[in-house]
Design an enzyme around this catalytic site. Structure first.
Site, PDB file in Angstrom:
ATOM      1  CG  PHE A  85     -53.706 -24.073  -9.228  1.00 40.47           C
ATOM      2  CD1 PHE A  85     -53.482 -24.850  -8.100  1.00 40.47           C
ATOM      3  CD2 PHE A  85     -53.269 -22.764  -9.221  1.00 40.47           C
ATOM      4  CE1 PHE A  85     -52.835 -24.328  -6.994  1.00 40.47           C
ATOM      5  CE2 PHE A  85     -52.620 -22.228  -8.123  1.00 40.47           C
ATOM      6  CZ  PHE A  85     -52.402 -23.008  -7.005  1.00 40.47           C
ATOM      7  CG  ASP A  86     -56.287 -30.448 -13.529  1.00 38.28           C
ATOM      8  OD1 ASP A  86     -56.891 -30.100 -14.550  1.00 38.28           O
ATOM      9  OD2 ASP A  86     -56.575 -31.468 -12.876  1.00 38.28           O
ATOM     10  CE  LYS A  87     -63.358 -27.961 -13.462  1.00 31.34           C
ATOM     11  NZ  LYS A  87     -64.067 -28.905 -12.542  1.00 31.34           N
ATOM     12  CB  THR A  88     -61.286 -32.206 -12.574  1.00 26.40           C
ATOM     13  OG1 THR A  88     -62.188 -31.379 -13.304  1.00 26.40           O
ATOM     14  CG2 THR A  88     -62.026 -33.414 -12.027  1.00 26.40           C
TER      15      THR A  88
END
Length: 640
Positions: free
Chosen positions: A310-313
């Site tokens: 997963f990417d966060k932002t």
């Protein structure tokens, strides 16, 4: 001539040929017209000749034995013994299967052109105190450059004078601009938001950060294979088995019709349709849930996924700062009054934090803030304004200290608490006195925790790959329930982490939204982009797009992929069984070429019907999935 070739190879012409051929077969089968020749010849010519041509070219030039070779043999043999209807029926079924497969496999769109357009074309060269605009390709290492507010940084370098805030989302995915000062590094392709600064070039042309991303994206563009039909994978053995069976039957019985019938029933019509029909139905199901599958074999690859990165932002979080707390440390000033003064001071600000304060004020009061009498933005520090004849300063703690304003002890204590919670804090001073603070943060999406728990319960592991600092990354990962975290990631770092898992035999899915995620999306076994908030480049690099940015659909997508693969396996098993039975019946003379073709037609219809059941398959159909302690224990063991 080229125009004619384009027309004959177009989907529109193939669909028209199929429609005409089906009509011709109906006329032939039901004897609807008294014609001098069998109307099934129309199907043989329109659908059979292209198969013969393609298989001959592939066989002669590349010695590539595909399912088309056996189909060609069956076509020729059927025509040879006068079974024109059987030949036409085989040609139509195979053409339909090929068309479905072609339409299932979407063309990869790398988005490299968009990345190239991000590349700055000009640079401001400073030489002996004078400024000269030159093409960015002509910048050399050590050159002194000037970058104005709003301009894209032309090359990688180091700031030698000036303060500013840089939008680095292209490189790191960070949701907020990063304050930069003398001695800090800046990257090509990132945007100078506010102040003017001067820099020294350290990496230019092909060595710059943006050019490295473009090169890596080009190198990974062909890294994923398209769907290869099972019939084509096994084509050599199918051809050999068909020829041996036909020859054996002819020798033993002396009846060429039986031999031809074997070739007809051995044609992998249902087998050819087994994969593309199921995948198309799976894609149709996903569309109902706002999931756009752009690569035909994405469902096949998704079924093998063991880890989701997963990417966060903008992926796990909303990607925008929002006010989480307002505190007044002045007895003469309420939090409502403090918010009003702060919103007025930030009204003309272009900084995301300032905009967030103004938007919050409008949402809670349903009115616009008062215009400040004066306004000045100090790049990388804060703002100075005059509101209601009072001088206001808003920024970080260091900004207030530069103006000889010290925070009271209780305000410092609260500031430390908010920072420990990974909040961004705006300190507010009025008339040289620190009076309060506003805390902001990027919120975790409401469904993130539930989604992570669901995929863990399915035995799929997770990891967070983000360009944010380690404190923010660890905080968000803990809230979401992700155990593995890699922070401070540049695009190449995300690729490196994913590649390491792949080298260890894991199939990795990447979920992201930004330009900085494009490489990781392309490198992963399956890339999923946020369709609404995601950048065009990220979406183009991905195999799947969540149209409404609803990550709740991720578990459904994973389950759907597994269900689709089970359907494909069932289709294949049925097809092989049908072929085996039909061959035995052909050997014993029970089936003739026409009957054999009809049996295969019925088999193809049953495969299509079974695949179409995927269209109505619903999330949780197989089990109303609930995350259990067993699921969590399983995930803990897998992550160990």
């Amino acid at each position: 001539m080229n125009r004619i070739k384009e027309i004959l190879n177009s989907d529109e012409w193939i669909i028209l040929s199929i429609a005409i051929s089906v009509f011709a077969l109906l006329v032939s089968f039901f004897n609807l017209a008294d014609l001098p020749i069998d109307s099934a010849w129309v199907a043989v010519i329109l659908c059979g000749v292209p198969i013969l041509k393609e298989s001959s070219i592939e066989f002669i030039h590349n010695f590539d034995i595909k399912a088309d070779v056996l189909v060609s043999l069956a076509l020729i043999a059927s025509v040879w013994i006068g079974e024109i209807f059987a030949a036409g029926e085989i040609a139509v079924i195979m053409t339909i299967g090929a068309l479905l497969e072609e339409r299932t496999v979407a063309k990869a769109r790398s988005g490299i052109e968009k990345l190239v357009r991000l590349k700055p074309q000009k640079a401001r060269l400073i030489n002996d105190g004078s400024e000269k605009t030159i093409p960015s390709d002509q910048v050399n290492i050590g050159d002194k450059l000037r970058v104005l507010a709003g301009e894209t940084i032309p090359v990688d370098g180091m700031i030698i004078s000036g303060n500013t805030s840089i939008d680095q989302s292209v490189m790191t995915g960070e949701s907020l601009p990063v304050d930069k000062k003398e001695g800090d590094e800046v990257f090509s392709g990132t945007i100078n938001q506010f102040g003017t600064f001067e820099m020294t070039a350290t990496k230019v042309s092909k060595d710059s950060s943006l050019q490295r991303i473009i090169r890596l994206l080009e190198s990974t563009d062909a890294g994923k294979a398209k769907v290869v039909g099972l019939a084509d994978r096994w084509a050599t053995w199918i051809v050999i088995a068909a020829l041996v069976s036909a020859a054996f039957t002819w020798v033993v019985t002396g009846e060429v019709v039986r031999a031809v019938t074997i070739l007809v029933v051995f044609c992998p019509c249902a087998l050819v349709l087994a994969t593309p029909t199921a995948i198309m139905a799976g894609i149709g199901n996903a569309t109902k849930y706002g999931i756009l599958i752009r690569e035909g074999d994405a469902l096949e690859r998704l079924a093998r996924i063991g880890r989701v990165a997963f990417d966060k932002t903008g992926t796990l979080t909303h990607g925008k700062p929002a006010v989480v707390d307002i505190e007044s440390f002045s007895s003469a000033l309420s939090t409502e009054e403090l918010l009003s003064i702060a919103a007025s001071s930030e009204l003309r600000s272009e900084h995301p934090l300032g905009k967030a304060v103004v938007n919050y004020f409008r949402s809670v009061t349903d009115r616009s803030p008062e215009d400040p009498s004066t306004f000045e933005m100090i790049a990388g520090s804060g703002v100075s304004a005059n509101v209601g004849n009072k001088d206001v300063l808003i920024g970080n703690e260091q900004f207030l200290e530069k103006h000889s304003i010290m925070l009271p002890p209780e305000m410092k204590k609260s500031l430390t608490t908010h920072k420990n919670n990974n909040h961004t804090v705006l300190c507010i001073a009025i008339e040289k006195q620190a009076v309060g603070m506003i805390s902001l943060s990027d919120f975790l999406r409401e469904d993130s925790v539930g989604v992570i728990e669901e995929i863990h319960g399915m035995g799929v592991k997770s990891i967070l790959l983000t360009g944010d600092n380690s404190e923010v990354a660890a905080h968000m990962a803990k809230k979401a329930g992700i155990l593995n975290v890699i922070a401070n990631c540049l695009p190449e770092d995300k690729v490196k982490e994913i590649s390491q898992y792949q080298e260890n035999g894991e199939h990795v899915c990447m979920l992201g939204d930004g330009v900085n995620d494009a490489l990781a999306l392309k490198t992963s076994n399956v890339g999923i982009a946020m369709g609404s908030s995601g950048s065009d480049i990220a979406i183009d690099a991905a195999d799947v797009a969540l149209v409404g940015d609803d990550i709740r659909n991720l578990p459904h997508l994973l389950r759907l992929s597994r269900k689709t693969m089970n359907t494909i396996k069932l289709n294949i098993g049925f097809s092989l069984l049908l072929n085996f039975v039909a061959v035995i019946l052909a050997m014993t003379g029970v089936l003739n070429p026409v009957a054999g073709a009809l049996v295969h037609n019925a088999g193809s219809v049953l495969v299509i019907i079974n695949s179409s059941l995927l269209l109505t398959w619903k999330r949780g159909t197989q089990s109303n999935f609930r995350v259990t302690s067993f699921g969590r224990e399983l995930y803990a063991k897998l992550s160990a």
